[in-house]
Structure formats: C-alpha cells, structure tokens
Scaffold this motif. Structure first.
Motif, PDB file in Angstrom:
ATOM      1  N   LEU A  68       0.834  -1.196   0.000  1.00 37.24           N
ATOM      2  CA  LEU A  68       0.000   0.000   0.000  1.00 37.24           C
ATOM      3  C   LEU A  68       0.874   1.254   0.000  1.00 37.24           C
ATOM      4  O   LEU A  68       1.990   1.248   0.514  1.00 37.24           O
ATOM      5  CB  LEU A  68      -0.898   0.039   1.233  1.00 37.24           C
ATOM      6  N   LYS A  69       0.351   2.317  -0.541  1.00 34.15           N
ATOM      7  CA  LYS A  69       1.062   3.589  -0.527  1.00 34.15           C
ATOM      8  C   LYS A  69       1.269   4.075   0.911  1.00 34.15           C
ATOM      9  O   LYS A  69       2.299   4.647   1.238  1.00 34.15           O
ATOM     10  CB  LYS A  69       0.267   4.620  -1.334  1.00 34.15           C
ATOM     11  N   TYR A  70       0.280   3.849   1.773  1.00 37.53           N
ATOM     12  CA  TYR A  70       0.361   4.234   3.183  1.00 37.53           C
ATOM     13  C   TYR A  70       0.094   3.019   4.062  1.00 37.53           C
ATOM     14  O   TYR A  70      -1.020   2.824   4.548  1.00 37.53           O
ATOM     15  CB  TYR A  70      -0.636   5.362   3.495  1.00 37.53           C
ATOM     16  N   TYR A 131       4.768  14.526   1.417  1.00 39.48           N
ATOM     17  CA  TYR A 131       3.942  13.505   0.770  1.00 39.48           C
ATOM     18  C   TYR A 131       3.282  14.141  -0.444  1.00 39.48           C
ATOM     19  O   TYR A 131       2.927  15.323  -0.421  1.00 39.48           O
ATOM     20  CB  TYR A 131       2.876  12.976   1.726  1.00 39.48           C
ATOM     21  N   ASP A 132       3.099  13.350  -1.507  1.00 38.16           N
ATOM     22  CA  ASP A 132       2.516  13.919  -2.723  1.00 38.16           C
ATOM     23  C   ASP A 132       0.991  13.906  -2.687  1.00 38.16           C
ATOM     24  O   ASP A 132       0.363  14.928  -2.879  1.00 38.16           O
ATOM     25  CB  ASP A 132       3.066  13.237  -3.988  1.00 38.16           C
ATOM     26  N   THR A 133       0.361  12.766  -2.440  1.00 35.41           N
ATOM     27  CA  THR A 133      -1.101  12.709  -2.388  1.00 35.41           C
ATOM     28  C   THR A 133      -1.550  11.698  -1.343  1.00 35.41           C
ATOM     29  O   THR A 133      -0.831  10.766  -1.011  1.00 35.41           O
ATOM     30  CB  THR A 133      -1.721  12.278  -3.739  1.00 35.41           C
ATOM     31  N   MET A 134      -2.761  11.903  -0.839  1.00 29.67           N
ATOM     32  CA  MET A 134      -3.399  10.920   0.042  1.00 29.67           C
ATOM     33  C   MET A 134      -4.887  10.990  -0.218  1.00 29.67           C
ATOM     34  O   MET A 134      -5.521  12.025  -0.003  1.00 29.67           O
ATOM     35  CB  MET A 134      -3.118  11.195   1.508  1.00 29.67           C
ATOM     36  N   ASP A 138      -5.634   4.711  -1.228  1.00 25.62           N
ATOM     37  CA  ASP A 138      -4.189   4.736  -0.973  1.00 25.62           C
ATOM     38  C   ASP A 138      -3.772   3.819   0.177  1.00 25.62           C
ATOM     39  O   ASP A 138      -2.590   3.515   0.322  1.00 25.62           O
ATOM     40  CB  ASP A 138      -3.700   6.161  -0.693  1.00 25.62           C
TER      41      ASP A 138
END
Length: 188
Positions: A68-70, A131-134, A138
């Motif tokens: 996962l991204k996060y 951080y770029d996006t959330m 994500d």
C-alpha cells in the motif's frame, strides 16, 4: 506598542555643541477585522465566527496491507486550527479555506454548496516528511476521507452542513469504510 493609546516618541541628536530634539505622537487603535480580509485565511466580508478544522490519519490498516502507498497511519496531518467563516459557509467552505492557508493541494468533486466530495489532499508535510497525495484507495480498497462534524460522523457531503461559531470539523482518513475510526454506521 501593543496596547491602545497615544505614545510620544522623542528623538534627540547631539554633535557635542548643540542638541536637537523632535517628538512625534503615535496613536494605536484596535483594528476591526470583522469587515475586512483575514490576514491568514482567504476570506473577505463580515467574519461570523470560527470553526475548528483538522486532518488526521489514524485508520487501522488490514494485517495483509502489503504494497500500500500508506501501510502505516500518518497521525495528525493538520492540527486543530481555528478557521474563520462568513454567513452561509459550509463544512466544505471552511475545509478548503484551511487547506489553502496551509498550502495543501486537493481534488474534489461537486461544489462547496452541493455534492462536495473530497477525494485527495496533495503536497503536504507530516513531521518534516513531504507527501505527494493521500486519497481514496491509498491504504486499501476501503480507504478515503470521512468527516465528523461536532464529534458525530456525517453520512452526507460536507456541502450539506452550514457551520456556526464553535463547531468542530475533523477530517479522518479511514482504511475500512469508517469501521476502523469509530463510525457507528459502518461498525460490524
């Protein structure tokens, strides 16, 4: 000078033979910000009051949350902040006002008056890490942003609630459609 009132400032210069003094009077008055622009937030018009707004990620990830991204919660993204509002502002209006003031990007659908859905926050920093996006998905297929308004989860868009002085709005990142962050609607 920090207090209201009149202050006399005297400047004296001397060349050893003669002395010259000049005095000026400075008047300090309390500024009335109620009908002017707020210096921090992009707002104009009569400020009706303040709403506390925050963003946090304490969502519980699935044990098999590999790739996962996060994969772990970020915690507090934007701490509780008092945001001014004008008459008729919605939860969506004060949310975007806070994000703009914090220089955090975002993507949403709808408008601040109808069908507002916050999909993504962008270009933010937590504990000095950028951080770029959330956003949605994500941190798993049940992840995305949810809202509490005065400590109650709302099952409608942020554009459906008009704010009043003293309200609290908390944007909470969920990983399990709200069940992991205490939304009773989604509790199993």
């Amino acid at each position: 000078p920090e207090a209201e009132g009149e202050y006399v400032l005297t400047f004296t210069a001397s060349d050893g033979k003669a002395e010259v003094s000049h005095s000026i009077t400075l008047t300090v008055e309390k500024a009335d910000m109620s009908d002017s622009e707020d210096p921090v937030f992009d707002i104009s018009g009569k400020i009706e009051g303040y709403v506390t707004v925050s963003f946090e990620d304490n969502g519980i990830r699935d044990e098999d949350a590999v790739g996962l991204k996060y994969p772990v919660p970020l915690g507090t993204i934007i701490p509780e902040t008092e945001v001014p509002y004008v008459k008729g502002d919605t939860v969506a209006d004060v949310t975007l006002r806070l994000l703009d003031a914090a220089n955090v990007g975002y993507e949403y659908s709808g408008t601040t008056k109808s069908g507002f859905y916050l999909g993504v926050i962008k270009d933010f920093v937590v504990d000095r890490v950028p951080y770029d996006t959330m956003g949605e998905f994500d941190a798993g297929e049940g992840s995305g942003w949810m809202i509490t308004h005065n400590d109650e989860f709302i099952q409608a868009g942020a554009s459906e609630f008009t704010v009043k002085d003293g309200d609290t709005v908390a944007w909470k990142y969920t990983c399990q459609l709200g069940a992991d962050i205490g939304d009773p609607f989604y509790a199993k």
